[in-house]
Motif scaffolding. Structure first.
Motif, PDB file in Angstrom:
ATOM      1  N   HIS A 235       0.893  -1.142  -0.067  1.00  0.00           N
ATOM      2  CA  HIS A 235       0.051  -0.089   0.041  1.00  0.00           C
ATOM      3  C   HIS A 235       0.852   1.332   0.023  1.00  0.00           C
ATOM      4  O   HIS A 235       1.230   1.711   1.053  1.00  0.00           O
ATOM      5  N   PRO A 236       1.290   1.769  -1.270  1.00  0.00           N
ATOM      6  CA  PRO A 236       1.876   3.089  -1.230  1.00  0.00           C
ATOM      7  C   PRO A 236       1.840   3.882  -0.317  1.00  0.00           C
ATOM      8  O   PRO A 236       2.451   4.709   0.130  1.00  0.00           O
ATOM      9  N   SER A 237       0.417   4.369  -0.323  1.00  0.00           N
ATOM     10  CA  SER A 237      -0.125   5.581   0.580  1.00  0.00           C
ATOM     11  C   SER A 237       0.419   5.235   1.820  1.00  0.00           C
ATOM     12  O   SER A 237       0.454   6.470   2.716  1.00  0.00           O
ATOM     13  N   LEU A 238       0.223   4.167   2.555  1.00  0.00           N
ATOM     14  CA  LEU A 238       0.624   3.670   3.769  1.00  0.00           C
ATOM     15  C   LEU A 238       2.126   3.969   4.116  1.00  0.00           C
ATOM     16  O   LEU A 238       2.427   4.761   5.152  1.00  0.00           O
ATOM     17  N   VAL A 239       3.166   3.159   3.110  1.00  0.00           N
ATOM     18  CA  VAL A 239       4.222   3.507   3.263  1.00  0.00           C
ATOM     19  C   VAL A 239       4.929   4.727   3.260  1.00  0.00           C
ATOM     20  O   VAL A 239       5.691   5.248   4.149  1.00  0.00           O
ATOM     21  N   LEU A 240       4.362   5.576   2.317  1.00  0.00           N
ATOM     22  CA  LEU A 240       4.812   7.063   2.072  1.00  0.00           C
ATOM     23  C   LEU A 240       4.209   7.710   3.426  1.00  0.00           C
ATOM     24  O   LEU A 240       4.982   8.831   3.712  1.00  0.00           O
ATOM     25  N   GLY A 241       2.937   7.568   3.821  1.00  0.00           N
ATOM     26  CA  GLY A 241       2.423   7.971   4.936  1.00  0.00           C
ATOM     27  C   GLY A 241       3.496   7.714   6.315  1.00  0.00           C
ATOM     28  O   GLY A 241       3.447   8.745   6.896  1.00  0.00           O
ATOM     29  N   ALA A 242       4.144   6.642   6.566  1.00  0.00           N
ATOM     30  CA  ALA A 242       5.044   6.617   7.304  1.00  0.00           C
ATOM     31  C   ALA A 242       6.338   7.292   7.443  1.00  0.00           C
ATOM     32  O   ALA A 242       6.439   7.928   8.347  1.00  0.00           O
ATOM     33  N   VAL A 243       6.659   7.447   5.948  1.00  0.00           N
ATOM     34  CA  VAL A 243       7.894   8.606   5.770  1.00  0.00           C
ATOM     35  C   VAL A 243       7.437  10.023   6.093  1.00  0.00           C
ATOM     36  O   VAL A 243       8.039  10.666   6.619  1.00  0.00           O
ATOM     37  N   ALA A 244       6.107  10.131   5.831  1.00  0.00           N
ATOM     38  CA  ALA A 244       5.598  11.599   6.066  1.00  0.00           C
ATOM     39  C   ALA A 244       5.642  11.779   7.498  1.00  0.00           C
ATOM     40  O   ALA A 244       5.929  12.862   8.130  1.00  0.00           O
ATOM     41  N   ILE A 245       5.126  10.790   8.335  1.00  0.00           N
ATOM     42  CA  ILE A 245       4.981  10.876   9.759  1.00  0.00           C
ATOM     43  C   ILE A 245       6.351  10.877  10.196  1.00  0.00           C
ATOM     44  O   ILE A 245       6.666  11.631  11.391  1.00  0.00           O
ATOM     45  N   PHE A 246       7.499  10.326   9.760  1.00  0.00           N
ATOM     46  CA  PHE A 246       8.893  10.498  10.223  1.00  0.00           C
ATOM     47  C   PHE A 246       9.442  11.840  10.200  1.00  0.00           C
ATOM     48  O   PHE A 246       9.910  12.292  10.942  1.00  0.00           O
ATOM     49  N   VAL A 247       9.319  12.548   8.918  1.00  0.00           N
ATOM     50  CA  VAL A 247       9.768  13.770   8.737  1.00  0.00           C
ATOM     51  C   VAL A 247       8.686  14.869   9.561  1.00  0.00           C
ATOM     52  O   VAL A 247       9.213  16.027  10.053  1.00  0.00           O
ATOM     53  N   HIS A 248       7.457  14.537   9.640  1.00  0.00           N
ATOM     54  CA  HIS A 248       6.718  15.645  10.298  1.00  0.00           C
ATOM     55  C   HIS A 248       6.961  15.760  11.707  1.00  0.00           C
ATOM     56  O   HIS A 248       7.074  16.773  12.273  1.00  0.00           O
ATOM     57  N   VAL A 249       6.935  14.616  12.323  1.00  0.00           N
ATOM     58  CA  VAL A 249       7.105  14.559  13.919  1.00  0.00           C
ATOM     59  C   VAL A 249       8.743  14.955  14.082  1.00  0.00           C
ATOM     60  O   VAL A 249       8.718  15.576  15.235  1.00  0.00           O
ATOM     61  N   GLY A 250       9.622  14.711  13.462  1.00  0.00           N
ATOM     62  CA  GLY A 250      10.742  14.996  13.607  1.00  0.00           C
ATOM     63  C   GLY A 250      10.933  16.606  13.589  1.00  0.00           C
ATOM     64  O   GLY A 250      11.894  17.137  14.485  1.00  0.00           O
ATOM     65  N   SER A 251      10.342  17.113  12.489  1.00  0.00           N
ATOM     66  CA  SER A 251      10.534  18.750  12.251  1.00  0.00           C
ATOM     67  C   SER A 251       9.505  19.381  13.230  1.00  0.00           C
ATOM     68  O   SER A 251       9.995  20.384  13.665  1.00  0.00           O
ATOM     69  N   GLN A 252       8.422  18.709  13.758  1.00  0.00           N
ATOM     70  CA  GLN A 252       7.862  19.560  14.682  1.00  0.00           C
ATOM     71  C   GLN A 252       8.389  19.321  16.019  1.00  0.00           C
ATOM     72  O   GLN A 252       8.499  20.288  16.795  1.00  0.00           O
ATOM     73  N   LEU A 253       9.061  18.279  16.576  1.00  0.00           N
ATOM     74  CA  LEU A 253       9.762  18.297  17.571  1.00  0.00           C
ATOM     75  C   LEU A 253      11.064  19.194  17.674  1.00  0.00           C
ATOM     76  O   LEU A 253      11.438  19.888  18.769  1.00  0.00           O
ATOM     77  N   ILE A 254      11.714  19.368  16.525  1.00  0.00           N
ATOM     78  CA  ILE A 254      12.804  20.284  16.491  1.00  0.00           C
ATOM     79  C   ILE A 254      12.338  21.773  16.842  1.00  0.00           C
ATOM     80  O   ILE A 254      13.104  22.479  17.510  1.00  0.00           O
ATOM     81  N   ALA A 255      11.412  22.157  16.353  1.00  0.00           N
ATOM     82  CA  ALA A 255      10.491  23.499  16.377  1.00  0.00           C
ATOM     83  C   ALA A 255      10.312  23.736  18.178  1.00  0.00           C
ATOM     84  O   ALA A 255      10.364  24.680  18.564  1.00  0.00           O
ATOM     85  N   VAL A 256       9.789  22.436  18.808  1.00  0.00           N
ATOM     86  CA  VAL A 256       9.717  22.637  20.089  1.00  0.00           C
ATOM     87  C   VAL A 256      10.733  22.362  21.136  1.00  0.00           C
ATOM     88  O   VAL A 256      11.130  23.305  21.936  1.00  0.00           O
ATOM     89  N   ASP A 257      11.455  21.242  20.726  1.00  0.00           N
ATOM     90  CA  ASP A 257      12.389  21.150  21.798  1.00  0.00           C
ATOM     91  C   ASP A 257      13.895  21.742  21.635  1.00  0.00           C
ATOM     92  O   ASP A 257      14.719  21.600  22.512  1.00  0.00           O
ATOM     93  N   THR A 258      14.129  22.511  20.587  1.00  0.00           N
ATOM     94  CA  THR A 258      15.160  23.052  20.265  1.00  0.00           C
ATOM     95  C   THR A 258      15.315  24.676  20.670  1.00  0.00           C
ATOM     96  O   THR A 258      15.983  25.253  20.693  1.00  0.00           O
ATOM     97  N   ILE A 259      13.832  25.193  20.840  1.00  0.00           N
ATOM     98  CA  ILE A 259      13.701  26.528  21.043  1.00  0.00           C
ATOM     99  C   ILE A 259      14.267  27.088  22.364  1.00  0.00           C
ATOM    100  O   ILE A 259      14.793  28.247  22.047  1.00  0.00           O
ATOM    101  N   VAL A 260      14.457  26.210  23.230  1.00  0.00           N
ATOM    102  CA  VAL A 260      14.921  27.055  24.514  1.00  0.00           C
ATOM    103  C   VAL A 260      16.501  27.222  24.239  1.00  0.00           C
ATOM    104  O   VAL A 260      16.898  28.285  24.647  1.00  0.00           O
ATOM    105  N   ASN A 261      17.281  26.278  23.906  1.00  0.00           N
ATOM    106  CA  ASN A 261      18.441  26.322  23.652  1.00  0.00           C
ATOM    107  C   ASN A 261      18.928  27.530  22.440  1.00  0.00           C
ATOM    108  O   ASN A 261      19.618  28.268  22.772  1.00  0.00           O
ATOM    109  N   TYR A 262      18.071  27.708  21.403  1.00  0.00           N
ATOM    110  CA  TYR A 262      18.284  28.577  20.684  1.00  0.00           C
ATOM    111  C   TYR A 262      17.934  29.837  20.969  1.00  0.00           C
ATOM    112  O   TYR A 262      18.697  30.753  20.661  1.00  0.00           O
ATOM    113  N   ALA A 263      16.761  30.199  21.766  1.00  0.00           N
ATOM    114  CA  ALA A 263      16.532  31.450  22.332  1.00  0.00           C
ATOM    115  C   ALA A 263      17.675  31.929  23.248  1.00  0.00           C
ATOM    116  O   ALA A 263      17.789  32.978  23.404  1.00  0.00           O
ATOM    117  N   HIS A 264      18.436  30.875  23.979  1.00  0.00           N
ATOM    118  CA  HIS A 264      19.369  31.238  24.820  1.00  0.00           C
ATOM    119  C   HIS A 264      20.598  31.644  24.195  1.00  0.00           C
ATOM    120  O   HIS A 264      21.085  32.484  24.312  1.00  0.00           O
TER     121      HIS A 264
END
Length: 424
Positions: A235-264
């Protein structure tokens, strides 16, 4: 037979699942405060401090498929109980870790919490997708997202209130000037502040696990299987969806978990910068509320996904390229920090848009499909670590280039990838 969200039979389970999503958010987003705190208390580099996210989320890659098998055997409700109890055990590991001031033991505790969280995620996400009309799935997931991100706003602030004391700004700045004996004494004191908060967290998680076990939460209905059943990877839509989840959650976490250090690095002290993860998650909640009010009567969930991915490309480019001091909400910092805050809005409807598209047409293979999507959450382990390496090697601002290919792929999936039904 599909059940409508409006019925009382569905509302009850969804209210209970709302509570689960709140707990998931609390356990997940509290790491935004742990990362800068461990960096000081354990004297770490950027790369080493982001091992917090690696240890927490690499468990998703390890446990996702076993979690699907576990849920297949014991059901969703008992599986959620197991997840809560594992998270509780991981929280209690913080007690010996603090007494030893052993960063590796802290990471072990986070790994165990992540395993429990992965089991919960594998159970509750298809729950929300299946309980109701497919065209309203993004709306239901957005409601769960509000619970998740509301907890995310509260969690770092509560942990900061528990472990950061008046005068810590001067203390943090002077640690590198102390003698070895005094430094060890101060660092031991800092890590021991984590004991009480995590004992309380572990106790609450244990109680919640028992409450779920003895609740009347039903098993969710599954869609009928298609006549010509295919392997899950066909099911390509599922496999590509898993890749989409991979890059989405990683980019979302970068925006939240790096911001304290970056603002510092942009001139703020850590006690002042501690509120910025909450700002980012607040903009995410604003996106959820807008999505709930517009989907499906004004725009479709696919259109919301397209808009958010395109906005992610624009804002990530602005994070990297904009500079200049601004005064906003009582803070004086670089404008790029605020662009990172706005990325929370862009991220709001992406998760909710991917799940129904990726699970569509799986029939009775939904549990296996959900486990594959949950494996995509390992992006939270890999991408922040990559950002930390780039920040150490060059500029913390330029390291945000890692976001650009993430949003480019998400845009591809939103416009085209989810429509692929067969591999060429």
């Amino acid at each position: 037979m599909r059940m409508e969200v409006a019925t009382a039979k569905v509302k009850g389970p969804l209210l209970l699942v709302c509570m689960v999503f709140f707990v998931l958010g609390f356990a997940t987003w509290v790491n935004a405060m742990l990362i800068p705190y461990f960096k000081v208390a354990c004297q770490l580099t950027n790369f080493e401090s982001y091992l917090v996210t690696f240890a927490f989320y690499i468990s998703y890659l390890v446990i996702a498929l076993p979690a699907a098998s576990l849920l297949q055997r014991i059901g969703f409700k008992r599986g959620m109980t197991v997840g809560f109890l594992l998270m509780s055990a991981g929280a209690f590991v913080f007690v010996p870790a603090a007494y030893l001031r052993a960063y590796g033991v802290f990471l072990t505790g986070l790994f165990i919490i992540g395993i429990g969280l992965a089991i919960l995620q594998t159970a509750v996400n298809p729950y929300v997708t299946l309980l109701g009309a497919k065209e309203r799935a993004a709306q239901r997931i957005s409601i769960m997202g509000i619970c998740n991100k509301t907890a995310g706003i509260i969690a770092p602030l509560l942990l900061a209130a528990a472990i950061i004391k008046p005068g810590d700004t001067a203390l943090f700045a002077s640690i590198h000037e102390m003698g070895l004996a005094q430094k060890n004494e101060v660092l031991n004191m800092l890590v021991k502040r984590l004991i009480l908060p995590y004992v309380l967290v572990g106790s609450v998680l244990c109680i919640l696990g028992l409450l779920i076990r003895f609740s009347n939460l039903p098993e969710p209905p599954e869609h009928a299987s298609s006549k010509h059943s295919r392997g899950i990877l066909q099911h390509p839509s599922l496999v590509l969806g898993a890749v989409a989840i991979f890059v989405h959650v990683g980019s979302q976490l970068i925006a939240v978990d790096t911001i304290v250090n970056y603002a510092h690095t942009s001139g703020l002290s850590i006690p002042e910068a501690k509120v910025f993860p909450s700002y980012t998650l607040f903009t995410t909640i604003c996106g959820y509320l807008l999505g709930i009010s517009l989907i499906p009567w004004a725009i479709s969930q696919q259109t919301a996904l397209k808009i958010c991915t395109l906005l992610g490309i624009i804002l990530s480019g602005m994070v990297v390229n904009l500079s200049g001091t601004v005064h906003l909400l009582g803070h004086t910092t670089d404008i790029s920090v605020w662009m990172l805050v706005l990325l929370g809005f862009a991220n709001s409807m992406i998760w909710a848009g991917i799940w129904p598209l990726a699970l569509d047409g799986l029939g009775t293979r939904v549990k296996q499909g959900a486990s594959l999507l949950i494996m995509g959450l390992s992006g939270n382990a890999i991408l922040p670590l990559l950002y930390g390496h780039l920040a150490d090697a060059g500029s913390p601002q330029k390291a945000y280039w890692v976001l650009m290919p993430c949003y480019l792929f998400l845009t591809y999936y939103a416009f085209y990838g989810h429509r692929i039904k067969r591999w060429a």
